[in-house]
Design an enzyme around this catalytic site. Sequence first.
Site, PDB file in Angstrom:
ATOM      1  N   GLY A 217      -1.294  -5.708  -2.459  1.00 16.81           N
ATOM      2  CA  GLY A 217      -0.553  -6.922  -2.744  1.00 16.81           C
ATOM      3  C   GLY A 217      -1.315  -8.130  -2.234  1.00 16.81           C
ATOM      4  CB  ILE A 218      -1.048 -11.622  -2.483  1.00 21.76           C
ATOM      5  CG1 ILE A 218      -1.929 -12.809  -2.063  1.00 21.76           C
ATOM      6  CG2 ILE A 218       0.406 -12.034  -2.631  1.00 21.76           C
ATOM      7  CD1 ILE A 218      -2.015 -13.890  -3.116  1.00 21.76           C
ATOM      8  N   GLY A 219      -1.294 -11.426   0.722  1.00 19.77           N
ATOM      9  CA  GLY A 219      -0.758 -11.786   2.028  1.00 19.77           C
ATOM     10  C   GLY A 219      -1.729 -11.441   3.127  1.00 19.77           C
ATOM     11  N   GLY A 220      -1.287 -11.653   4.367  1.00 20.40           N
ATOM     12  CA  GLY A 220      -2.157 -11.456   5.515  1.00 20.40           C
ATOM     13  C   GLY A 220      -2.607 -10.025   5.700  1.00 20.40           C
ATOM     14  CG  MET A 221      -1.045  -5.398   6.417  1.00 14.89           C
ATOM     15  SD  MET A 221      -1.745  -4.292   5.176  1.00 14.89           S
ATOM     16  CE  MET A 221      -0.362  -4.238   4.020  1.00 14.89           C
ATOM     17  CD  GLU A 242       2.593  -6.602  -9.801  1.00 15.17           C
ATOM     18  OE1 GLU A 242       2.998  -7.654  -9.283  1.00 15.17           O
ATOM     19  OE2 GLU A 242       3.212  -5.521  -9.719  1.00 15.17           O
ATOM     20  N   GLY A 340       6.312  -5.379  -9.286  1.00 12.27           N
ATOM     21  CA  GLY A 340       5.880  -4.041  -9.678  1.00 12.27           C
ATOM     22  C   GLY A 340       5.867  -3.044  -8.544  1.00 12.27           C
TER      23      GLY A 340
END
Length: 444
Positions: A217-221, A242, A340
Amino acid sequence: MLMEEFRRKRVSAEVAAKAVHSGDWVEMGFGANMPRILEAALAERKEELFDVKARGGLLLAPLKMLELDPEGEHFTWLSYHLSGIERKYAQLGKAFYIPIKYSELPRYLRENLQTDVAMFQSAPMDEHGYFNFGVTISHFAAAISKARTVIIEINEDMPRVHGGYDHAIHISQVDYVVEGGHMGVPIVPEAEPSLVDRQIAEHLLPEIEDGSCIQLGIGGMPQALGKMIAQSDLKDLGVHSEMIADAYVDMFEAGVVNNKRKQRDLGRMVYTLAMGTQKLYDFLHDNTAIAAYPVDYTNDPWIASQNDKLISINSALEIDLSGQVCSETVGQAIFSGSGGQLDFVEAAYRSKGGKSFICLPSTYKDKSGQIQSRIKPLMTNGAVITDTRTTVQYVVTEYGKVNLKGLSTWQRAEQLIFLAHPKFREDLISEAEKLKIWRQSSKR
């Protein structure tokens, strides 16, 4: 011949916006493909229009339509996935969420939804008469197939991507073309990973093997994990995702990702939605290592799972002791959307050697600044279940990871409590006892 047709269909944004009538349903862009000039021209027609319903999502800038219509008499925004901007609109009653399973969205548009006008941003027309959608493919072709009027807004800075299918539209399918010039592509800065993000990423890295196919996904982690992967000695990773962000560029340029061992789209990085910095957009442009597809391809669990060792990593807002996951609401308040997530939870588990991970920090701070546990005995009242307890495989916090598949109710409770912040473990055990899901012989 193609240029003659182009010149015939080229109009100003003001003229194109007149294709929208009161009561219409207007399908607009998604993420970085919002038609900004057309949206502004539509907003200027406020006094002429009533009850126009516009659909899209992941807004990266405010909508002039809503800013100029404080009472909501003229325009309503319906979102497939809420950004921070849209959360504010939702709180004001100006925006509403459309619950989706993202892989199914094109079918919703073809079978269930009314679409009167479709307007999207694209790259300039090529020598063959095609407008390339660039950073977002998603559901655009499905919307176009049902629309009364199709409008393309040209962004000279939009990357032109290689694709599988439905990543471009021919001039013959377009009613109006609006030239926007050099507009830039919206920049989404790389998130700065927190200490907890890095701790969670460290638990995930050993689970990735040579030849794995990854979805982040998107983000810091995910950003932290992507950098760790780029600096690792992993080999021959593939991508079927996705969404892609800057971390994928780092992994590709480090040679860790080469897509050589994929079972589908061999040698190519598959995506349907991209958001990031200019580094990402430059990487996408005319890159034969890319394959852009509509979301009913990228997110179809049957298709994605044909790649062996599919690793799916997604985030959550809270989880209860049975293993139910909420990733889209904070109590009754909408936060984002399901997107998703369930598609890839299912796909990774179906994949040969695949693994699905739901990741979340063990705690959060409430409005008063007090630390609260994200692992709860029962879901917060009103919380929406994104992933049922039977679909969830691995759960990861900064305190470790656990595979829930096949575990009984008391085993799930026990393992999830071990992932909670130590401050909350005794209270969670007490609540588990009340819920009859704590075995008497289990150690505290």
